[in-house]
Design an enzyme around this catalytic site. Structure first.
Site, PDB file in Angstrom:
ATOM      1  N   ARG A   1       5.309   5.727  -7.287  1.00 51.95           N
ATOM      2  CA  ARG A   1       5.064   5.094  -5.875  1.00 51.95           C
ATOM      3  C   ARG A   1       6.391   6.150  -5.365  1.00 51.95           C
ATOM      4  NH1 ARG A   1       4.640  -1.199  -6.683  1.00 51.95           N
ATOM      5  NH2 ARG A   1       2.417  -1.214  -7.443  1.00 51.95           N
TER       6      ARG A   1
ATOM      7  N   ARG B   1       6.022   2.717   0.980  1.00 57.14           N
ATOM      8  CA  ARG B   1       6.618   2.100   2.118  1.00 57.14           C
ATOM      9  C   ARG B   1       8.150   2.044   2.092  1.00 57.14           C
ATOM     10  NH1 ARG B   1       3.689  -3.430   1.120  1.00 57.14           N
ATOM     11  NH2 ARG B   1       3.661  -2.828  -0.821  1.00 57.14           N
TER      12      ARG B   1
ATOM     13  N   ARG C   1       2.158   4.839   8.545  1.00 57.08           N
ATOM     14  CA  ARG C   1       1.206   3.790   8.416  1.00 57.08           C
ATOM     15  C   ARG C   1       0.903   2.840   9.695  1.00 57.08           C
ATOM     16  NH1 ARG C   1      -1.828   1.491   6.924  1.00 57.08           N
ATOM     17  NH2 ARG C   1      -1.342  -0.234   5.357  1.00 57.08           N
TER      18      ARG C   1
ATOM     19  N   ASP D   1      -5.223   6.044  -4.388  1.00 56.90           N
ATOM     20  CA  ASP D   1      -5.263   4.872  -4.821  1.00 56.90           C
ATOM     21  C   ASP D   1      -6.151   4.557  -5.925  1.00 56.90           C
ATOM     22  OD1 ASP D   1      -6.226   1.780  -4.664  1.00 56.90           O
ATOM     23  OD2 ASP D   1      -4.084   1.805  -3.754  1.00 56.90           O
TER      24      ASP D   1
ATOM     25  N   TYR E   1     -10.056  -5.712 -11.295  1.00 58.72           N
ATOM     26  CA  TYR E   1      -9.987  -5.880  -9.947  1.00 58.72           C
ATOM     27  C   TYR E   1     -11.321  -5.954  -9.256  1.00 58.72           C
ATOM     28  CZ  TYR E   1      -5.198  -4.271  -8.862  1.00 58.72           C
ATOM     29  OH  TYR E   1      -3.968  -4.277  -8.518  1.00 58.72           O
TER      30      TYR E   1
END
Length: 366
Positions: free
Chosen positions: A36, A40, A49, A85, A163
């Protein structure tokens, strides 16, 4: 504009440190990247974003490329990882996945009963359905200008299955694990569908320009040893075997492959013997134990506690030194034991990266 998008005539690679480490070759310093690393915690990512929805970025090669390059501009990293992703695979199979602010991924209509497997587009052509990821890889390879290699990745079958059944994240994965006990035949059916699609997807990423591959089994930590050996490890092995064979059959050299079965600390030996070149370790694994348990032919990746990034840079440097002394500086790719958290200070991530380089050079010099 069309020429740079072709998966050929890529710029010459200037830094092959991570490729050599993955292949077990001698390195003058330990290569480092961070899971990552495009995320963010970077203000430039947050700015993008504000304007663009998460999956829109994933589906827009120019945007995915830009975000991939952000940490490469900021830090002295030894690899880039394409911004994408793991859940693009369930999307390709026909499941809707939304990224809900403050909640994460949500499946509005998850797989709940075995008959729901009939809804899946099991014969999907990922070279068409996920072409946007391949285009992002190709564009990024050109834009990197050979500075560092580019990693492509996918989620593992068990993680994507869980998921898809849970409908998002879960603290127990009880709905997905129920399938393993109540519907074992259908569970294997689902896992086989995912394995075929993941395998072809990873092959397509290499054709597009990916120079390493990582498979994330992020939900392995919810499985005990027996369930992992039955419903996870065989499919991880099949992916490694078939990706390498598939590339060879297309006249392409296999690329190094990394496996990260988060929390499967009980299976380091098994994970090191199923065809991957590198085993990523969570921060809960002792480096000495991993070296002892892993097949000596593989390299290791990891595994500083991500929360160490909250420490002062001087402390981060000390922790990195200790980690390198415990692992040794060869057959090692430095990373955190999990991905970057959104509230990390980028300067502290830089301290981690720079400490890996400086300390490993000192240790190699004796």
């Amino acid at each position: 504009m069309a020429a740079p998008m072709e998966p050929q005539n890529f710029p010459e690679l200037k830094n092959d440190l991570i490729l050599r480490a993955a292949r077990g070759e001698k390195t003058e310093r330990v290569p480092v990247w961070v899971m990552r690393q495009a995320g963010r915690y970077l203000p430039e990512f947050r700015a993008m974003r504000v304007e663009h929805e998460f999956f829109k970025i994933c589906r827009t090669p120019e945007l995915a490329c830009e975000i991939t390059l952000q940490p490469i501009r900021r830090f002295e990293l030894d690899a880039a990882i394409i911004f994408s992703d793991i859940l693009v695979i369930p999307q390709a199979l026909g499941l809707e996945v939304l990224m809900v602010p403050g909640k994460g991924p949500v499946f509005p209509d998850p797989i709940t009963v075995p008959s729901d497997l009939d809804r899946l587009e099991a014969d999907v052509d990922v070279s068409v359905k996920l072409k946007y990821v391949c285009d992002a890889i190709t564009l990024t390879r050109h834009k990197l200008e050979g500075k560092v290699p580019l990693i492509g990745f996918a989620g593992a079958p068990w993680t994507l299955m869980s998921y898809s059944i849970e409908g998002g994240g879960s603290k127990t994965l009880s709905k997905a694990k129920k399938w393993l006990y109540a519907h074992p035949t259908e569970s294997h059916q689902f896992l086989k569908i995912l394995t075929r699609v993941i395998t072809e997807y990873l092959i397509q990423l290499v054709i597009a320009g990916a120079q390493l591959l990582q498979v994330f089994d992020s939900n392995a930590e919810f499985l005990g040893y027996d369930l992992f050996m039955t419903f996870a490890l065989p499919y991880l092995q099949e992916i490694a075997t078939k990706v390498k064979a598939g590339l060879k059959s297309r006249g392409l050299a296999p690329v190094p492959m990394i496996v990260f079965a988060k929390g499967a600390n009980y299976a380091t030996r098994e994970l090191s013997e199923i065809g991957y070149d590198v085993v990523q370790l969570a921060w809960t694994v002792k480096p000495e134990d991993a070296r002892k348990e892993a097949n000596p032919s593989v390299s290791l990746q990891g595994n500083l506690d991500p929360c160490a990034m909250y420490a002062a840079p001087s402390v981060i440097s000390q922790l990195v030194r200790q980690m390198l002394e415990r692992f040794g500086t060869q057959k090692l790719i430095a990373n955190l034991g999990h991905g970057v958290y959104p509230d990390f200070d980028p300067d502290h991530v830089k301290a981690f990266i720079d400490a890996v380089h400086s300390h490993s050079e000192q240790l190699n010099a004796g």
